[in-house]
Design a protein around this motif. Structure first.
Motif, PDB file in Angstrom:
ATOM      1  N   GLU A   1      -7.032  26.431 -25.635  1.00  0.00           N
ATOM      2  CA  GLU A   1      -6.039  25.375 -25.717  1.00  0.00           C
ATOM      3  C   GLU A   1      -6.746  24.042 -25.951  1.00  0.00           C
ATOM      4  OE1 GLU A   1      -2.899  25.789 -25.864  1.00  0.00           O
ATOM      5  OE2 GLU A   1      -2.616  27.833 -25.085  1.00  0.00           O
ATOM      6  N   ALA A   2      -5.971  23.034 -26.392  1.00  0.00           N
ATOM      7  CA  ALA A   2      -6.572  21.738 -26.709  1.00  0.00           C
ATOM      8  C   ALA A   2      -5.663  20.598 -26.292  1.00  0.00           C
ATOM      9  CB  ALA A   2      -6.864  21.649 -28.208  1.00  0.00           C
ATOM     10  N   PHE A   3      -6.282  19.462 -26.007  1.00  0.00           N
ATOM     11  CA  PHE A   3      -5.584  18.204 -25.771  1.00  0.00           C
ATOM     12  C   PHE A   3      -6.309  17.135 -26.573  1.00  0.00           C
ATOM     13  CE2 PHE A   3      -8.910  18.589 -22.596  1.00  0.00           C
ATOM     14  CZ  PHE A   3      -9.464  17.317 -22.521  1.00  0.00           C
ATOM     15  N   VAL A   4      -5.816  15.925 -26.551  1.00  0.00           N
ATOM     16  CA  VAL A   4      -6.504  14.814 -27.205  1.00  0.00           C
ATOM     17  C   VAL A   4      -6.638  13.664 -26.221  1.00  0.00           C
ATOM     18  CG1 VAL A   4      -5.758  15.429 -29.535  1.00  0.00           C
ATOM     19  CG2 VAL A   4      -4.371  13.856 -28.177  1.00  0.00           C
ATOM     20  N   ALA A   5      -7.630  12.821 -26.455  1.00  0.00           N
ATOM     21  CA  ALA A   5      -7.863  11.677 -25.583  1.00  0.00           C
ATOM     22  C   ALA A   5      -6.604  10.839 -25.450  1.00  0.00           C
ATOM     23  CB  ALA A   5      -9.004  10.833 -26.139  1.00  0.00           C
ATOM     24  N   LYS A   6      -6.378  10.357 -24.234  1.00  0.00           N
ATOM     25  CA  LYS A   6      -5.242   9.518 -23.862  1.00  0.00           C
ATOM     26  C   LYS A   6      -3.981  10.314 -23.527  1.00  0.00           C
ATOM     27  CE  LYS A   6      -7.893   5.992 -24.629  1.00  0.00           C
ATOM     28  NZ  LYS A   6      -8.568   5.336 -23.476  1.00  0.00           N
ATOM     29  N   ASP A   7      -3.988  11.645 -23.713  1.00  0.00           N
ATOM     30  CA  ASP A   7      -2.870  12.451 -23.235  1.00  0.00           C
ATOM     31  C   ASP A   7      -2.751  12.299 -21.717  1.00  0.00           C
ATOM     32  OD1 ASP A   7      -2.193  13.400 -25.707  1.00  0.00           O
ATOM     33  OD2 ASP A   7      -2.989  15.417 -25.416  1.00  0.00           O
ATOM     34  N   THR A   8      -1.532  12.409 -21.208  1.00  0.00           N
ATOM     35  CA  THR A   8      -1.324  12.284 -19.765  1.00  0.00           C
ATOM     36  C   THR A   8      -0.525  13.437 -19.150  1.00  0.00           C
ATOM     37  OG1 THR A   8       0.658  10.927 -20.126  1.00  0.00           O
ATOM     38  CG2 THR A   8      -1.440   9.758 -19.813  1.00  0.00           C
ATOM     39  N   ASP A   9       0.213  14.182 -19.963  1.00  0.00           N
ATOM     40  CA  ASP A   9       1.021  15.290 -19.444  1.00  0.00           C
ATOM     41  C   ASP A   9       0.504  16.599 -20.028  1.00  0.00           C
ATOM     42  OD1 ASP A   9       2.892  17.104 -18.574  1.00  0.00           O
ATOM     43  OD2 ASP A   9       4.636  15.925 -19.180  1.00  0.00           O
ATOM     44  N   PHE A  10      -0.081  17.424 -19.161  1.00  0.00           N
ATOM     45  CA  PHE A  10      -0.727  18.662 -19.602  1.00  0.00           C
ATOM     46  C   PHE A  10      -0.007  19.902 -19.058  1.00  0.00           C
ATOM     47  CE2 PHE A  10      -3.739  15.207 -19.082  1.00  0.00           C
ATOM     48  CZ  PHE A  10      -4.358  15.152 -20.316  1.00  0.00           C
ATOM     49  N   ARG A  11       1.168  19.725 -18.493  1.00  0.00           N
ATOM     50  CA  ARG A  11       1.827  20.801 -17.755  1.00  0.00           C
ATOM     51  C   ARG A  11       2.188  21.996 -18.632  1.00  0.00           C
ATOM     52  NH1 ARG A  11       3.231  15.928 -15.662  1.00  0.00           N
ATOM     53  NH2 ARG A  11       3.020  15.657 -13.399  1.00  0.00           N
ATOM     54  N   ALA A  12       2.690  21.754 -19.833  1.00  0.00           N
ATOM     55  CA  ALA A  12       3.098  22.864 -20.697  1.00  0.00           C
ATOM     56  C   ALA A  12       1.896  23.730 -21.075  1.00  0.00           C
ATOM     57  CB  ALA A  12       3.780  22.337 -21.956  1.00  0.00           C
ATOM     58  N   THR A  13       0.797  23.072 -21.418  1.00  0.00           N
ATOM     59  CA  THR A  13      -0.406  23.819 -21.787  1.00  0.00           C
ATOM     60  C   THR A  13      -0.965  24.575 -20.594  1.00  0.00           C
ATOM     61  OG1 THR A  13      -0.902  22.079 -23.373  1.00  0.00           O
ATOM     62  CG2 THR A  13      -2.650  23.659 -22.900  1.00  0.00           C
ATOM     63  N   LEU A  14      -0.954  23.952 -19.438  1.00  0.00           N
ATOM     64  CA  LEU A  14      -1.467  24.606 -18.233  1.00  0.00           C
ATOM     65  C   LEU A  14      -0.612  25.819 -17.863  1.00  0.00           C
ATOM     66  CD1 LEU A  14      -2.387  21.423 -16.168  1.00  0.00           C
ATOM     67  CD2 LEU A  14      -3.992  23.131 -17.054  1.00  0.00           C
ATOM     68  N   THR A  15       0.680  25.744 -18.128  1.00  0.00           N
ATOM     69  CA  THR A  15       1.552  26.899 -17.890  1.00  0.00           C
ATOM     70  C   THR A  15       1.155  28.064 -18.793  1.00  0.00           C
ATOM     71  OG1 THR A  15       3.409  25.497 -17.197  1.00  0.00           O
ATOM     72  CG2 THR A  15       3.935  27.725 -17.938  1.00  0.00           C
ATOM     73  N   ARG A  16       0.846  27.761 -20.054  1.00  0.00           N
ATOM     74  CA  ARG A  16       0.377  28.823 -20.962  1.00  0.00           C
ATOM     75  C   ARG A  16      -0.943  29.415 -20.487  1.00  0.00           C
ATOM     76  NH1 ARG A  16       2.133  25.307 -25.049  1.00  0.00           N
ATOM     77  NH2 ARG A  16      -0.007  24.699 -25.594  1.00  0.00           N
ATOM     78  N   LEU A  17      -1.838  28.549 -20.063  1.00  0.00           N
ATOM     79  CA  LEU A  17      -3.130  29.036 -19.579  1.00  0.00           C
ATOM     80  C   LEU A  17      -2.950  29.937 -18.358  1.00  0.00           C
ATOM     81  CD1 LEU A  17      -5.422  25.868 -19.889  1.00  0.00           C
ATOM     82  CD2 LEU A  17      -5.610  28.001 -21.179  1.00  0.00           C
ATOM     83  N   LYS A  18      -2.083  29.553 -17.470  1.00  0.00           N
ATOM     84  CA  LYS A  18      -1.847  30.361 -16.271  1.00  0.00           C
ATOM     85  C   LYS A  18      -1.319  31.741 -16.636  1.00  0.00           C
ATOM     86  CE  LYS A  18       0.525  30.262 -11.809  1.00  0.00           C
ATOM     87  NZ  LYS A  18       1.471  29.522 -10.929  1.00  0.00           N
ATOM     88  N   SER A  19      -0.449  31.816 -17.652  1.00  0.00           N
ATOM     89  CA  SER A  19       0.125  33.100 -18.069  1.00  0.00           C
ATOM     90  C   SER A  19      -0.921  34.029 -18.677  1.00  0.00           C
ATOM     91  CB  SER A  19       1.248  32.874 -19.082  1.00  0.00           C
ATOM     92  OG  SER A  19       0.741  32.418 -20.326  1.00  0.00           O
ATOM     93  N   GLN A  20      -2.041  33.471 -19.137  1.00  0.00           N
ATOM     94  CA  GLN A  20      -3.117  34.278 -19.730  1.00  0.00           C
ATOM     95  C   GLN A  20      -4.046  34.862 -18.673  1.00  0.00           C
ATOM     96  OE1 GLN A  20      -4.445  31.107 -22.222  1.00  0.00           O
ATOM     97  NE2 GLN A  20      -2.934  31.500 -23.821  1.00  0.00           N
ATOM     98  N   ASN A  21      -3.814  34.485 -17.421  1.00  0.00           N
ATOM     99  CA  ASN A  21      -4.494  35.060 -16.259  1.00  0.00           C
ATOM    100  C   ASN A  21      -6.024  34.989 -16.350  1.00  0.00           C
ATOM    101  OD1 ASN A  21      -4.351  36.245 -13.699  1.00  0.00           O
ATOM    102  ND2 ASN A  21      -4.663  38.305 -14.546  1.00  0.00           N
TER     103      ASN A  21
END
Length: 392
Positions: free
Chosen positions: A212-232
């Motif tokens: 997964e990826a984000f970019v500098a200055k992002d502040t809300d990462f919840r959707a991506t973290l939910t995907r990461l959690k589902s990948q166990n």
């Protein structure tokens, strides 16, 4: 790394006492000294998004310069000329030009980040003035496409080494088998660490279950973290800078993602703890250049010297690398016997076995120091020393 036998900073000061024995009173290059002064530039991020790094480097560099100047350099003293590049590549370019053409410096320390150091490459090469980045870890800074950037050096190790060390630690110490990689797609630093980690983790028999990826200055990462959690995953590699990392770790814990996280030296800032919170950082690890908790005698001498000058505070790795860069330059000037930039550059290339706080310095043919990495763990908001990993 074997225990060092020298008596720490006291002997470093002895080194400084003899620096520049026989140094010339004039210079043939674009920089140099006037009378009893040797001009050294500091092109650092003193404001802006990565100001914490530049400020820490400057604290270490100023401490080293103060110590060196107590003894002097063959009757001369270093004059440190500071310019704030505001954490912007364009400002770093302007700062380098000012330091070289107006202030006539013999060398430049900085920038802190790879991007702001890259912005100085052409100027340093054209003007023939050495630039030493204490913390720019991108390999391309010193050597790219088969070509050496002749006037660029670094005090830190490079990204591939950090990523490889992190992968080995994940598999060997944490027994991770399934990892996810969450990188900053706007950062060459982050991508470089991620590439090295991924390669080594797979070679170790591990599986990358998510990218997964984000970019500098992002502040809300919840959707991506939910995907990461589902990948166990049982481990997440997060190479990035402290501002985004702090928010990611905080939001990950809130989402119930409690696996170990690990990153590189970009995490190393007091601001990280403020952003993430002490509890959220438990079970996280970083690769770094040094640890104030390392029992090595030379390191503890440095920690005491810094604490005495800063109200008992403990120096971070950026401070240590700034400090080492001051002594690295002093050693080169001593052996060059001159404040001429070209002669200092040649002396830097010949550095071998120089014992400093963050390791023993020997430059390879790509102007990278051959040195160790340290593994640190966050425990209740404090960095704890875990291990020191030597290059293979």
């Amino acid at each position: 790394m074997k225990k060092k036998k020298l008596a720490g900073i006291v002997l470093s000061l002895s080194l400084a006492a003899g620096v520049m024995a026989g140094c010339s009173n004039s210079t043939n290059g674009s920089g140099g000294s006037k009378g009893d002064v040797i001009n050294i530039g500091a092109n650092l991020e003193l404001s802006g998004g990565t100001a914490s790094y530049g400020q820490s480097i400057l604290q270490g560099l100023e401490l080293a310069v103060d110590e060196i100047n107590k003894k002097g350099i063959d009757g001369k003293k270093i004059k440190l000329i500071k310019v704030d590049n505001k954490s912007e590549p364009s400002e770093a370019t302007s700062a380098a030009l000012k330091l070289i053409t107006q202030k006539k410096v013999s060398a430049i320390v900085g920038a802190a980040t790879s991007g702001d150091t890259t912005a100085q490459l052409q100027i340093a090469d054209k003007q023939k003035v050495p630039v030493i980045t204490p913390t720019g870890t991108n390999p391309d800074l010193t050597y790219k496409d088969g070509k050496l950037n002749e006037y660029i050096f670094r005090t830190c190790f490079i990204d591939p080494f950090q990523g490889t060390v992190a992968a080995n630690f994940a598999t060997e110490e944490l027994k991770a088998k399934k990892a996810a990689v969450y990188l900053d797609s706007s950062s060459d630093y982050s991508k470089g660490l991620a590439d090295a980690f991924t390669k080594q983790f797979k070679e170790n028999g591990g599986t990358i279950v998510g990218n997964e990826a984000f970019v500098a200055k992002d502040t809300d990462f919840r959707a991506t973290l939910t995907r990461l959690k589902s990948q166990n995953p049982d481990f997440i590699f997060l190479p990035g800078y402290y501002e985004e990392v702090g928010l990611i770790v905080k939001q990950a814990r809130e989402a119930g993602l409690n696996v170990p996280f690990m990153g590189g030296d970009g995490w190393d800032s007091p601001k990280l703890i403020e952003i993430a919170g002490k509890e959220a950082l438990n079970n996280t690890f970083i690769t770094n250049h040094y640890s104030s908790g390392d029992p090595d005698e030379k390191i503890q001498e440095f920690v005491k010297a810094y604490g005495d000058a800063n109200g008992g505070k403990s120096p971070d790795a950026f401070t240590a690398l700034g400090y080492d860069t001051g002594y690295l330059l002093a050693d080169a000037i001593k052996r060059a016997g001159s404040s001429d930039p070209k002669k200092i550059k040649e002396a830097l290339e010949e550095t071998k076995g120089l014992e400093l706080v963050s390791g023993d310095f020997t430059f390879d043919k790509k102007h990278n120091p051959i040195k160790s990495a340290t593994i640190l763990e966050f425990v209740n908001g404090e960095q704890q020393y875990k291990a020191k990993i030597d290059p293979k």
